[in-house]
Enzyme design. Structure first.
Site, short mmCIF file in Angstrom:
data_model
loop_
_atom_site.label_atom_id
_atom_site.label_comp_id
_atom_site.label_asym_id
_atom_site.label_seq_id
_atom_site.Cartn_x
_atom_site.Cartn_y
_atom_site.Cartn_z
N HIS A 218 0.97 -1.38 -0.08
CA HIS A 218 -0.13 0.23 0.25
C HIS A 218 0.69 1.68 0.03
O HIS A 218 0.34 2.39 -0.66
CB HIS A 218 -1.23 -0.29 1.32
CG HIS A 218 -1.54 -1.27 0.54
ND1 HIS A 218 -1.95 -1.78 1.76
CD2 HIS A 218 -2.56 -1.23 -0.12
CE1 HIS A 218 -3.24 -3.06 1.43
NE2 HIS A 218 -3.05 -2.29 0.51
N ARG A 325 -10.97 -10.35 -4.98
CA ARG A 325 -10.28 -11.68 -4.14
C ARG A 325 -10.76 -11.36 -2.65
O ARG A 325 -10.27 -10.54 -2.12
CB ARG A 325 -9.43 -11.66 -4.50
CG ARG A 325 -8.33 -11.79 -5.66
CD ARG A 325 -6.75 -11.76 -5.19
NE ARG A 325 -6.02 -12.13 -6.36
CZ ARG A 325 -5.66 -11.17 -7.26
NH1 ARG A 325 -4.95 -10.11 -7.49
NH2 ARG A 325 -4.53 -11.89 -8.79
N ARG A 361 -14.66 -13.59 -6.45
CA ARG A 361 -14.55 -14.52 -6.23
C ARG A 361 -14.67 -15.81 -5.03
O ARG A 361 -14.56 -14.62 -3.90
CB ARG A 361 -13.32 -14.94 -6.55
CG ARG A 361 -12.63 -16.19 -6.80
CD ARG A 361 -11.17 -16.14 -6.94
NE ARG A 361 -10.50 -15.80 -6.14
CZ ARG A 361 -8.86 -15.91 -6.68
NH1 ARG A 361 -8.57 -15.59 -7.83
NH2 ARG A 361 -8.13 -15.20 -5.84
N GLU A 460 -7.92 -22.29 -14.34
CA GLU A 460 -6.27 -21.83 -14.03
C GLU A 460 -5.52 -23.36 -13.87
O GLU A 460 -4.55 -22.99 -13.31
CB GLU A 460 -6.58 -20.95 -12.53
CG GLU A 460 -6.80 -20.82 -11.56
CD GLU A 460 -7.13 -20.24 -10.12
OE1 GLU A 460 -6.34 -19.31 -10.11
OE2 GLU A 460 -7.95 -20.26 -9.70
N ASN A 483 -1.66 -16.14 -13.89
CA ASN A 483 -0.68 -17.14 -12.24
C ASN A 483 -0.81 -18.08 -11.80
O ASN A 483 0.55 -18.40 -11.56
CB ASN A 483 -1.21 -15.45 -11.36
CG ASN A 483 -0.86 -14.37 -11.42
OD1 ASN A 483 -0.55 -13.79 -12.79
ND2 ASN A 483 -2.00 -13.83 -10.72
N ASP A 484 -1.32 -18.42 -11.64
CA ASP A 484 -1.71 -20.66 -11.57
C ASP A 484 -1.41 -21.13 -13.34
O ASP A 484 -1.12 -21.67 -12.77
CB ASP A 484 -3.02 -20.62 -10.40
CG ASP A 484 -3.13 -20.29 -9.03
OD1 ASP A 484 -1.71 -20.29 -8.79
OD2 ASP A 484 -3.71 -19.49 -8.69
N ARG A 494 4.52 -21.20 -7.63
CA ARG A 494 4.62 -19.96 -7.96
C ARG A 494 5.24 -18.52 -7.50
O ARG A 494 5.17 -17.30 -7.79
CB ARG A 494 3.04 -18.87 -8.32
CG ARG A 494 2.15 -18.83 -7.34
CD ARG A 494 0.56 -18.53 -7.27
NE ARG A 494 0.12 -17.34 -7.48
CZ ARG A 494 -0.94 -16.85 -7.59
NH1 ARG A 494 -1.09 -17.62 -7.99
NH2 ARG A 494 -1.40 -15.67 -7.35
N CYS A 531 -7.87 -12.27 -16.35
CA CYS A 531 -7.01 -11.96 -15.35
C CYS A 531 -6.01 -11.83 -14.43
O CYS A 531 -6.12 -11.68 -13.62
CB CYS A 531 -8.35 -12.07 -14.18
SG CYS A 531 -8.68 -13.42 -13.32
C1 PEP Z 1 -4.31 -16.60 -11.26
O1 PEP Z 1 -4.35 -16.93 -10.51
O2 PEP Z 1 -4.77 -15.54 -12.15
C2 PEP Z 1 -5.00 -15.29 -10.30
C3 PEP Z 1 -5.62 -14.19 -10.90
O3 PEP Z 1 -5.66 -15.31 -9.45
P1 PEP Z 1 -4.60 -15.36 -8.16
O4 PEP Z 1 -3.15 -14.65 -7.97
O5 PEP Z 1 -5.48 -14.75 -6.70
O6 PEP Z 1 -4.18 -16.87 -7.70
MG MG Z 2 -5.12 -17.66 -9.29
#
Ligand code: PEP
Ligand code: MG
Length: 633
Positions: A218, A325, A361, A460, A483-484, A494, A531
């Site tokens: 932040h 989230r 989510r 994902e 990301n996942d 990750r 996303c």
């Molecule tokens: C992802 O996995 O790309 C995602 C957006 O969810 P998070 O980063 O919250 O796991």
């Molecule tokens: Mg994810």
């Protein structure tokens, strides 16, 4: 302190010198926290921790300690309000972040925990506050200190900030960290709280450097809102830099230059001025529609974790929230959030963003997102364990409570529900069954709610990609979580920093998967978005449009930049580049191709500077460097 440059703290290392005794120009790297370039003398500030005496109190003193605590809470809130009032009104609502901190300071769960320590263990208020915050902060400590998940690290910083504020009020050590300055200076600290950062508004602080923090902290968000260049996560900055050293903070590259040469300073000043003009131009166009040069609309939404960030999303011109989230409400507590508490929170977000849509989510706890309230068993491979929808289905009581709260919030705006980590159609069916049951319960309780709430899934895990055509028959929308997806497809944790360079979103396997999902969704007329963090990179965004995506959700701060990037390209250009990329055999080749194709039109966005001269031979490398600074968000 006013008017004086404080002397260097004892024990700091002298700046590196050349053989001739002239200080040598040294560059140290960190994370680009807030864009812009500043040049000025350094002000190194010491440790910010507050000292207090641990005391046991007698039974007769307990009520007095509780009273001191409540007084400190009120004073801390007043302090945050005072800092808020000092902020200039600008395009970004920095106050929203401070409001969130104010709420955290008075969080009943936290106060309950502190009170128990005062009453039960007979500790003084300071000790009870420090111990409670330490316990909560520990929940956010990764087992391996080298593994730094930005989300976890930032939540720990939030708790530390709250603790620090309460302790300052209790001990009377309420001064702001940054002393009054007479001349523009670059502040260097181990860490800076958002209030300290905000306090710099009146001071001629032109940049800051912290040893800890990430781009999503932040403090970094505040710095971006206040347009103060910042480099965060600079290891050993306190011991390398001395107060009075001339320093360049390059928040575009994530670099700090100590004792720069005249020519380096000149260059930095030029880049800083160009960036400022450029960033102001981008933000002023944030409310224009996102349409490619050949007229194709692309919807840009924001990823949000805290209720206060919903406002930031709108301030940056997002068309809604593509990923909310909800993990935050389960973290840092031992008891589950109630339906009422969640309803109020979701309702506030939905109302803040209405009439634009909000995709909530369902909780994605487990894996790297730890929540003590679930009391999860230790697992050998948490990322492959009881996480997200699996955990939800194994705890229907908790899941139904969340679903009921979401259903009730649907009455107040355009709300959608998204399920994380779906790996099979059976999981989706089970969620739909529970959603139906939760609707009946809400109905029986007499609460109004939307007749239809779209239920979508995150794509994902690789099995969801392979089965996308089947899932598209039953899911009402898809959102690809790269990301996942990168983690599970390339088998790279990750959170593992040493393997991070291998986890490239340009990997042809990832591009093929994105294409496969987009085709499957389009065939069934199912809306599909993306996303993951890659959406906030201009080069990746044009590639994603080329792969067929027309909706992207990203960190709010990236929205104006991606809008501008997409306005400069045609879908035909993007599609041609995507086709060529799909035929390549390595992430490096894909990145090279995309950078080589689009850097000429996106160069200023990639380097963060207007009027930056572009030479084709130089274009690819800076573009790739720029990409490497993208955070995991
Ligand atoms: C992802 O996995 O790309 C995602 C957006 O969810 P998070 O980063 O919250 O796991
Ligand atoms: Mg994810």
């Amino acid at each position: 302190m006013s008017g004086n440059i404080p002397s260097p703290p004892p024990g700091t290392r002298p700046p590196p010198s050349s053989d001739a005794g002239v200080p040598r120009e040294v560059v140290i790297r960190g994370i680009a926290g807030s864009p812009g370039v500043a040049v000025g003398p350094a002000l190194v500030v010491g440790d910010t921790r507050v000292g207090y005496v641990r005391r046991h109190v007698s039974a007769g003193q307990v009520d007095g300690e509780i009273e001191r605590l409540l007084h400190a809470v009120d004073a801390a809130k007043a302090h945050i309000r005072e800092v808020s009032a000092r902020l200039p009104s600008g395009p970004l609502d920095t106050n929203a972040i401070l409001d969130a901190y104010s709420a955290m300071v008075g969080d009943p769960m936290l106060l309950d925990r502190i009170e128990k320590k005062i009453r039960g263990d007979r500790r003084c208020a300071e000790w009870a506050v420090a111990q409670s915050c330490e316990e909560i902060a520990k929940l956010f400590s990764p087992a391996d200190p080298n593994e730094r998940d930005a989300y976890i690290v930032e939540r720990r910083h939030d708790i530390e900030f709250v603790c620090d504020r309460l302790l300052r009020e209790l001990t009377g050590d309420v001064k702001l960290l940054v002393p009054r300055l007479d001349q523009p200076m670059v502040v260097i600290a181990r860490d800076l709280s958002p209030a300290d950062t905000a306090g710099m508004v009146r001071e001629p602080v032109i940049g800051f450097i912290t040893e800890i923090g990430t781009r999503t902290s932040h403090t970094a968000i505040m710095a971006r809102a206040l347009e103060i260049p910042a480099v965060v996560g600079v290891a050993d900055a306190l011991s390398i830099v001395r107060t009075g050293d001339t320093i360049i903070v390059d928040g575009l590259k994530g670099e700090v230059t100590i004792n720069p040469r005249e020519s380096t300073i000149e260059d930095a000043r030029g880049r800083g001025a160009r960036h400022l003009a450029f960033a102001r131009g981008l933000l002023s166009a944030r409310n224009q529609p996102c349409v490619t040069r050949d007229g194709e609309p692309v919807s840009l939404k924001a990823n949000v974790e805290l209720p206060a960030e919903a406002i930031l999303a709108l301030d940056h011109g997002a068309e809604g929230i593509g990923l909310y989230r909800t993990e935050f409400i389960y973290i840092d507590r031992t008891q589950m959030p109630t339906e009422e508490e969640q309803y109020e929170l979701y309702r506030a977000v939905v109302e803040a963003v209405a009439p634009r849509p909000v995709t909530l989510r369902t909780f994605d706890i487990g894996g790297d997102k730890f929540a003590s309230s679930f009391q999860l068993p230790a697992e050998m491979n948490p990322a492959l364990g009881l996480r997200a929808v699996r955990l939800a289905l194994s705890r229907p009581d908790v899941f139904l409570t969340q679903l009921r709260a979401m259903i009730r919030a649907s009455h107040h705006g355009d709300l959608r529900i998204m399920v994380p980590m779906v790996a099979s159609v059976q999981e989706l069916r089970e969620v739909r069954r529970l959603l139906g049951r939760a609707m009946q319960e809400v109905d029986l309780a007499g609460h109004p709610f939307a007749k239809h709430i779209p239920l979508g899934i995150m794509i994902e895990v690789p099995s969801a990609v392979v089965m996308a055509d089947v899932l598209a028959r039953e899911a009402e929308f898809f959102s690809i979580g790269t990301n996942d997806l990168i983690q599970y497809t390339l088998a790279i944790d990750r959170g593992n920093r040493s393997l991070a360079p291998l986890a490239s979103p340009f990997h042809p396997a990832i591009l093929r998967m994105v294409r496969q999902v987009t085709v499957a969704a389009n065939m069934r007329g199912v809306p599909v978005a993306l996303c993951g963090a890659m959406a906030s990179d201009p080069l990746a965004a044009v590639l994603l449009v080329g792969l067929g995506l027309r909706e992207l959700s990203m960190e709010a701060a990236a929205v104006p930049e991606i809008k501008e990037a997409l306005r400069r390209v045609t879908t035909a250009d993007c599609e041609r580049a995507a086709e060529a990329a799909l035929a390549l055999d390595s992430p490096e080749a894909v990145e090279e191709l995309i950078a080589g194709t689009f850097a000429p039109v996106l160069f200023d966005l990639l380097t963060g500077s207007a009027d930056e001269p572009f030479a084709r031979s130089e274009g690819v490398q800076p573009a790739r460097e720029a990409f490497k600074t993208i955070p995991d968000q």
